[in-house]
Scaffold this active site. Structure first.
Site, PDB file in Angstrom:
ATOM      1  N   CYS A 117       0.622   2.996   7.772  1.00  0.00           N
ATOM      2  CA  CYS A 117      -0.556   2.562   7.037  1.00  0.00           C
ATOM      3  C   CYS A 117      -1.786   2.942   7.856  1.00  0.00           C
ATOM      4  O   CYS A 117      -1.664   3.609   8.880  1.00  0.00           O
ATOM      5  CB  CYS A 117      -0.513   1.062   6.709  1.00  0.00           C
ATOM      6  N   ARG A 123       0.248  -3.666   6.792  1.00  0.00           N
ATOM      7  CA  ARG A 123       1.359  -3.271   5.927  1.00  0.00           C
ATOM      8  C   ARG A 123       2.528  -2.645   6.674  1.00  0.00           C
ATOM      9  O   ARG A 123       3.681  -3.028   6.460  1.00  0.00           O
ATOM     10  CB  ARG A 123       0.859  -2.308   4.845  1.00  0.00           C
ATOM     11  N   ASP A 180      -4.194  -2.654   0.800  1.00  0.00           N
ATOM     12  CA  ASP A 180      -4.371  -3.079   2.186  1.00  0.00           C
ATOM     13  C   ASP A 180      -4.828  -4.538   2.224  1.00  0.00           C
ATOM     14  O   ASP A 180      -5.939  -4.856   1.794  1.00  0.00           O
ATOM     15  CB  ASP A 180      -5.402  -2.185   2.867  1.00  0.00           C
TER      16      ASP A 180
END
Length: 154
Positions: free
Chosen positions: A7, A13, A124
């Site tokens: 990520c 994440r 996100d």
């Protein structure tokens, strides 16, 4: 086999995906055949621990972050990994841009295998603060990646 989740900052994440996937590997007795880690497309958070929201979710679900520290992805990771999984379109663009020639087929999106969710990103939670949503989205997609990995081990 080596799997890397990616990520932007490697504090939300991807470390959550790493911890969750590691638990799947433990449950399926695959830790001797498959390793999992996570990386960032940015160096902005390098060395930092997971976001407090990520740590809280991992704690709630009794998942171990194994001392995770944010680490940017490097060219060598593309040679070392068998599978590199990005969380959103921006991650995917960045990964495909920096992947060495001949290694781009290893780059996949998190929901590529998730029926009815192909092409969907995992937003996100650094921006949304919806860490439960991230956990639930990963919980839905990761079993398909486990099956994918298991098929390639046979």
């Amino acid at each position: 086999m080596k799997v890397i989740f990616v990520c932007l900052g490697n504090i939300c994440r991807s470390p959550m995906a790493e911890a969750m996937f590691y638990q799947l590997l433990v449950t399926n007795h695959l830790t001797d055949q498959v390793s999992v880690s996570s990386r960032a497309t940015s160096s902005e958070e390098e060395g930092n621990r997971p976001h407090p929201g990520t740590r809280q979710i991992l704690e709630e679900h009794h998942l171990d972050d194994r001392g995770h520290r944010s680490t940017p992805i490097k060219r060598q990771d593309f040679y070392d990994a068998d599978l590199i999984i990005g969380m959103d379109a921006m991650n995917m663009r960045h990964l495909r841009t920096i992947a060495p020639k001949g290694e781009q087929d290893k780059v996949r999106a998190i929901n590529d295998l998730t029926p009815g969710h192909q092409g969907e990103p995992i937003p996100d939670p650094w921006y949304t603060l919806r860490f439960d949503d991230t956990y639930n989205s990963l919980k839905r997609s990761l079993p398909y990646w486990l099956d994918y990995v298991k098929e390639r081990l046979d």
